[in-house]
Design a protein around this motif. Structure first.
Motif, short mmCIF file in Angstrom:
data_model
loop_
_atom_site.label_atom_id
_atom_site.label_comp_id
_atom_site.label_asym_id
_atom_site.label_seq_id
_atom_site.Cartn_x
_atom_site.Cartn_y
_atom_site.Cartn_z
N ASN A 143 0.85 -1.20 0.00
CA ASN A 143 0.00 0.00 0.00
C ASN A 143 0.88 1.25 0.00
O ASN A 143 1.79 1.37 0.83
CB ASN A 143 -0.90 0.03 1.25
N ASN A 144 0.61 2.16 -0.92
CA ASN A 144 1.40 3.38 -1.02
C ASN A 144 0.50 4.59 -1.28
O ASN A 144 -0.33 4.57 -2.19
CB ASN A 144 2.41 3.26 -2.17
N VAL A 145 0.66 5.60 -0.44
CA VAL A 145 -0.10 6.85 -0.64
C VAL A 145 0.86 8.02 -0.88
O VAL A 145 0.47 9.18 -0.77
CB VAL A 145 -0.98 7.15 0.60
N LEU A 166 3.66 2.50 2.73
CA LEU A 166 4.41 3.76 2.64
C LEU A 166 3.46 4.93 2.90
O LEU A 166 2.39 5.00 2.30
CB LEU A 166 5.05 3.90 1.26
N ARG A 167 3.89 5.82 3.78
CA ARG A 167 3.07 6.97 4.14
C ARG A 167 3.88 8.25 4.05
O ARG A 167 5.11 8.22 4.13
CB ARG A 167 2.53 6.82 5.57
N GLU A 168 3.18 9.35 3.91
CA GLU A 168 3.82 10.66 3.87
C GLU A 168 3.42 11.45 5.11
O GLU A 168 2.24 11.62 5.41
CB GLU A 168 3.40 11.42 2.61
N ASN A 169 4.43 11.92 5.87
CA ASN A 169 4.20 12.76 7.04
C ASN A 169 4.55 14.21 6.70
O ASN A 169 4.77 14.54 5.53
CB ASN A 169 5.01 12.24 8.22
N ASP A 170 4.66 15.06 7.69
CA ASP A 170 4.88 16.48 7.44
C ASP A 170 6.18 16.74 6.69
O ASP A 170 6.19 17.43 5.67
CB ASP A 170 4.90 17.25 8.77
N ASN A 171 7.28 16.19 7.19
CA ASN A 171 8.59 16.50 6.60
C ASN A 171 9.35 15.26 6.13
O ASN A 171 10.52 15.36 5.77
CB ASN A 171 9.45 17.26 7.61
N PHE A 202 10.87 2.41 9.22
CA PHE A 202 11.97 3.32 8.91
C PHE A 202 11.44 4.56 8.20
O PHE A 202 10.44 4.50 7.51
CB PHE A 202 13.08 2.64 8.11
N THR A 203 12.14 5.66 8.40
CA THR A 203 11.75 6.91 7.77
C THR A 203 12.84 7.34 6.81
O THR A 203 14.00 6.93 6.90
CB THR A 203 11.55 8.04 8.81
N PHE A 204 12.46 8.17 5.83
CA PHE A 204 13.44 8.64 4.83
C PHE A 204 12.96 9.92 4.20
O PHE A 204 11.83 10.38 4.44
CB PHE A 204 13.64 7.56 3.75
N CYS A 242 7.98 4.04 6.21
CA CYS A 242 7.64 2.72 5.70
C CYS A 242 7.39 1.79 6.89
O CYS A 242 8.21 1.73 7.81
CB CYS A 242 8.76 2.16 4.83
N ILE A 243 6.27 1.10 6.86
CA ILE A 243 5.95 0.10 7.87
C ILE A 243 5.97 -1.26 7.19
O ILE A 243 5.20 -1.52 6.27
CB ILE A 243 4.57 0.36 8.51
#
Length: 219
Positions: free
Chosen positions: A118-120, A158-163, A217-219, A167-168
């Protein structure tokens, strides 16, 4: 001073992991070149010399030419596979999302594992270097889940946060003891840590025997 020493030691481990990963990859490429391409080209060379043999019948010429064409095609296929492993074409042409989808399909083709992806996130096509790191991280995680974890189901979100992006990753495999130093210092784990660090991200790995594995993890 103790904190600084721990940081220096950690950075040293990260550097060693990067070097080991690079050397392992170089050995793999060298082996592929030697086994899949050099050997075929040597046979092509021998058959080319045979074509200059006097008094060859048309049937013999046709047979030798057929062998040369067949081996040349196989060598080309091998070179494409090596190039694909170095930089997947779909990643360069269509971006990270398409690259991950293709990666999932490759693992699912064995019919031993089901992957839910799943990817947004709307990724920037211009950042190929970062995309390749994320792709390699997921490739490493999938390899670990299937080969070592014996997982039959994997979820990637995959998700998008503020900055930043996150990935979970979870699997239903046999899991492992994260407290064991051998698991903490494995080449695969260090490789993932190094890539996340290059992305200026964070990494959290949770696992236990019989409880699968969860990686954020974040990137």
């Amino acid at each position: 001073m103790e904190k600084k020493n721990i940081i220096i030691e950690y950075q040293d481990q990260q550097l060693k992991a990067v070097i080991l990963t690079q050397e392992t990859e170089r050995k793999r490429i060298a082996q592929d070149l030697h086994d899949d391409i050099s050997s075929k080209l040597n046979v092509v060379k021998l058959n080319c010399h045979l074509l200059s043999t006097p008094n060859l019948s048309p049937a013999e010429q046709k047979e030798i030419t057929s062998i040369i064409i067949d081996l040349t095609n196989k060598a080309l296929d091998s070179s494409r596979k090596i190039a694909h492993n170095l930089l997947p074409p779909v990643l360069e042409k269509f971006g990270l999302d398409a690259g991950i989808k293709e990666l999932c399909l490759e693992f699912e083709s064995s019919r031993s594992v089901k992957i839910e992806y799943n990817n947004v996130v709307d990724f920037d096509f211009k950042n190929l270097h970062n995309d390749l790191h994320v792709f390699r991280i997921l490739q490493e995680l999938l390899n670990n889940s299937v080969r070592h974890g014996q997982a039959t189901f994997i979820s990637i979100t995959l998700r998008e946060n503020d900055n930043f992006y996150s990935c979970i990753y979870t699997d239903n495999g046999i899991g492992f003891d994260t407290n064991l130093s051998s698991n903490q210092k494995g080449l695969g784990t260090k490789n993932i840590e190094s890539r996340v660090r290059f992305l200026n991200g964070t990494l959290e790995i949770k696992s236990a025997r019989g409880e699968g594995t969860r990686v954020n993890f974040t990137f």
